[in-house]
Scaffold this active site. Sequence first.
Site, short mmCIF file in Angstrom:
data_model
loop_
_atom_site.label_atom_id
_atom_site.label_comp_id
_atom_site.label_asym_id
_atom_site.label_seq_id
_atom_site.Cartn_x
_atom_site.Cartn_y
_atom_site.Cartn_z
N HIS A 75 -16.58 -14.68 -83.45
CA HIS A 75 -16.19 -14.03 -82.19
C HIS A 75 -17.18 -14.40 -81.09
O HIS A 75 -16.79 -14.86 -80.02
CB HIS A 75 -16.13 -12.51 -82.38
CG HIS A 75 -16.08 -11.73 -81.10
ND1 HIS A 75 -14.93 -11.67 -80.33
CD2 HIS A 75 -17.01 -11.01 -80.44
CE1 HIS A 75 -15.17 -10.93 -79.25
NE2 HIS A 75 -16.44 -10.52 -79.29
N ASP A 104 -12.21 -37.05 -56.37
CA ASP A 104 -12.37 -36.77 -57.80
C ASP A 104 -13.83 -36.50 -58.04
O ASP A 104 -14.62 -36.48 -57.09
CB ASP A 104 -11.86 -37.93 -58.68
CG ASP A 104 -11.41 -37.44 -60.05
OD1 ASP A 104 -12.08 -36.57 -60.63
OD2 ASP A 104 -10.36 -37.92 -60.55
N SER A 170 -21.18 -30.25 -72.95
CA SER A 170 -21.71 -29.48 -71.83
C SER A 170 -22.67 -30.30 -70.99
O SER A 170 -22.63 -30.23 -69.76
CB SER A 170 -22.46 -28.24 -72.36
OG SER A 170 -21.56 -27.42 -73.03
N GLU A 255 -28.82 -19.63 -70.74
CA GLU A 255 -27.40 -19.63 -71.09
C GLU A 255 -26.70 -18.38 -70.54
O GLU A 255 -25.56 -18.44 -70.08
CB GLU A 255 -27.26 -19.70 -72.62
CG GLU A 255 -25.85 -19.48 -73.15
CD GLU A 255 -24.89 -20.62 -72.85
OE1 GLU A 255 -25.37 -21.72 -72.50
OE2 GLU A 255 -23.68 -20.41 -72.95
N HIS A 302 -37.75 -11.46 -74.04
CA HIS A 302 -37.29 -10.06 -74.10
C HIS A 302 -36.23 -9.90 -75.19
O HIS A 302 -35.91 -8.79 -75.57
CB HIS A 302 -36.80 -9.54 -72.74
CG HIS A 302 -35.58 -10.19 -72.21
ND1 HIS A 302 -35.41 -10.52 -70.89
CD2 HIS A 302 -34.44 -10.58 -72.81
CE1 HIS A 302 -34.23 -11.07 -70.72
NE2 HIS A 302 -33.63 -11.11 -71.86
N LYS A 331 -27.99 -9.84 -54.58
CA LYS A 331 -26.64 -10.42 -54.52
C LYS A 331 -25.60 -9.32 -54.36
O LYS A 331 -24.69 -9.42 -53.53
CB LYS A 331 -26.35 -11.18 -55.82
CG LYS A 331 -26.69 -12.65 -55.78
CD LYS A 331 -26.26 -13.28 -57.10
CE LYS A 331 -25.74 -14.66 -56.96
NZ LYS A 331 -26.56 -15.69 -56.45
#
Lengths: 613, 391
Positions: A75, A104, A170, A255, A302, A331
Amino acid sequence: MATITGVLARPTGYAGIWGWITTVDHKRIGVLYGVTAFIMLLIAGSEAGIMRAQLAQPDNTLVGPETFNRLFTMHATAMVFMVIMPLSASFFNFVVPLAIGARDVAFPRLNAFSYWVFLFGTLLMHVSFLVGQVPNAGWFSYANLTGTSYSPNAGLDFWALGLLILGISSVAAALNFLVTIVNMRCPGMTMMRMPVFIWMTLITSILLVLAFPVITVGLVELVMDRNFGTHFFDTAGGGDPILWQHLFWVFGHPEVYILILPPMGVVSEILPTFSRKPLFGYPVVVFSGIVIGFMSWAVWSHHMFTTGMGPTALTVFTITTMLIAVPTGVKIFNWIGTLWGGSVDLKTPMLFALGFISLFIIGGLSGVSHAVAPSDFQQQDTYYIVAHIHYVLFGGSIFGILAGIYYWFPKLTGRMLGEGLGKWNFWVTFVGMNLTFFPMHFVGLNGMPRRIYTYGEEFGWGLLNMLSSLGYVVLFIGMLLFVINLLNSLRNGRAAGHDPWDAPTLEWSISSPPPVYNFAEIPRVEGRDPYWTTKRRAEAEGQPLTAGEAHVDPDTIHMPSPSYWPVIIAAGITLIAAGLLTHYAVSFVGGIIAFLGTIGWSNEPASAPQSHH
Amino acid sequence: MFEVRDSLKPQVGPLTRFSSRIRSGGHYYRRFAKFAILAGVLLLLLACSTGKQSTWDPVGPVAERQLLLFNVLLWVMVAVFIIVEGVLVYAAIRYRRRPGQELPNQTHGNMTLEITWTIIPTILIMALGIWSVITIYEFDEPPASADILHVNVTGHQWWFEFEYEDAGGGKRIVTANELRVPVDRAVRLTLESDDVLHSFWIPKLAGKIDVVPTRTNHLWFQADSDKIDSLPATFYGQCAEFCGIAHALMKFRVRVLSQEGYDAWVRNYGPPPANTEQAKQGQRVFGNCVMCHSIDGENDSQAQASRKQAFLSGGALVPAPNLTDLRTRESLAAGLLDLNKETLKRWVRNPEDVKPGNYMKSRAAHLYGTGELSLSDSDLDAVVAYLLNLQ
């Protein structure tokens, strides 16, 4: 050499399945990414459903521990690497060239290659279900449980090799967008005039290029430990399990921002459009994104507060982690500033964008409570953390992505997504999401650890778990409404026109769906929000504006031609990995295919000489 | 909330007809608000519940300070949440587009405002940060003045082993799954893992610390008598780091005893005497188990180390809980079952049934080779009687 390229006649044309397989058109590749990732979302979401069914009541026996461990591993692995990242990649592909006024991406064939590698990596990892040796050590797969002494079957080899392949995809894609954004902006579009989504794509690409090598090192070491008897993480041979955690989280924390920055960019596009007002404090939003990207390298430990790092390291990572809340908060304030004094239209994309902000606030705030190490000692590895990550990744990333789909679907297909069903979709998903994940905060603080397949009635976690499981049902219905809306609108959606939202960015100045070459005439911009400027100038001059008024004959535009090589090399690379799971001969064949494919690719000109677009 | 503007009304199909039915219903919004408030109240009530592993109910200084820190953060978070979310919702409603509305004022930002809302959170964060850092150092080790009880903890798949090098009067004690400590005394644990990562967590006494092979970690806690109703008291813990198939079932207990109760346990610790015919028979039967389980109490670290070696090289051995004081424990199978004759028999008959994935059945092929326990009923009764032999 010429003989190798000559084996395969150059594909022409865009029709049929081969048109899709050999395509190098960024819009089509965006669709491929989006559809694949969405199917993975449904699969990984169903895995969550089985887990919620198992946990709905104490001492349940729907699935056993082994199945449960496989479910939570797949998952999370799928949601991170095969759903949210490729969905973001889908937006990069579709939106970036259009929004910077390019025809492109910089490397169209590399772009196709990235997609095929992603698809094959995904398939390779899921073949594990067919052979019954499924990864079962969590998406973080902490050493040394991953060693062959404790995980003898091939599940973790599927996991490590699959992720290595996805990493290639990636990094290739990130380099492509990095170069595209730096080099291919249309005249006048300086860096500080780029849409914020483009900025977030740029920052995300930099993070990807820098972060993936770190996990790649870890994964290669894991594969070596498991297959060639090395001892990087094998404690019996003097290896260090904490080394894996450092490698994993030095990658893993950037990430997290790779997963959230693109949706933040999406939201930063949607809010101004539906408030009819430029983004409040554009430079601050951009720089806070850069600061977040930069600081994301200084907070990884952390995730490891409970590993026994000692008070000095706890102090450093507590402070850096707390500080990252500042640019994130800024933000949010700027987004609210954008709404303030605007003309707010609560259409579905806007609802999802507002949903993103309101849920991300919750996820961000709970994040501060486990930024503080002594507080985190009670929360680490409990459902409190599960609640937190789902508020940022579902409430954040997925809501942002859904907002983006509602926003750009008309550009992609020329049809609107249903607005009424869209609102149902939003409210049901919003309620379901909160019902599923909000109780998890409490069940975690009441002492329920993560990754347990069962729990006793006497711990008092039953009711809250039942609520979460009911919430899942609501959430599932919400997502089902989305699928229905999507399928229905593809056929019956109202025609969108080229600019249904009165949007500020360049992609809305051309027809929907855009022509293969995007812009017949490369636009020239003079400031931020260029299409608003154009429209308002035309309005002031009393001239109506139409889409894509070309002063250029489209037949003279040369677009990159389709190619077989990306999919061939991707297959070769996947076979190399598959050989480690089966027989080295397979690797050898894969290596040859990839090698010949590379030669073929290098000898093939970007555009076939006789081609038009 | 569900108003669909004419300009964007979709073409009428079966689905859109369905969806148009929900348009412009203020009462839907009110009903949702009512539901949200109700759900919120319900959740808050649940939050106050004090379960067996609740972090809301600390009984010692370490867990107490961790809760205090969290509570302060929580209320700051709640305040920030109400303000920010409130302003967001207010802005979205207050500035909703009116029909025929002119283009709003095209502001691009406000430097003063933006600097203000950068600095205020920074100050808030730093204030909380300083207090957090003070807490980190203050609670890293027990107070220097404390009379500390030292215990070594070893994590195994899927149980915890406790070794007191000096439990009192110089006596060495090895036991499993139930950590016994005297009340009002600081306990300092030295933790290591024998196999994979585990994490040691007793929510009411202290936050968790990982148990890591190749590394030594520390954790300290104390159970305060003024927060405990009656002694002996039992506190529940659980492994919090995923450690393989039986991770969910890797539980343990901390039993807080009065000083006298603790002393008595230390004094009586020793191999069970076989002083009846049945117990003598049981002692003979237990000969089948001694490859993995020690009952002599002391000096078994060598034995555990060689069991580990044998396990890693694929032998039919695995380090298993020391059973010397089994009869004094209240639970069985890493805290899964209450200990009595029936549960112990159930466990020995089929450990897989109680704790799926554990190593007992697969390693003891001489007992479970056929899939069933090969002991006769009388042998089973005897060994259970031997192990539970109280005197």
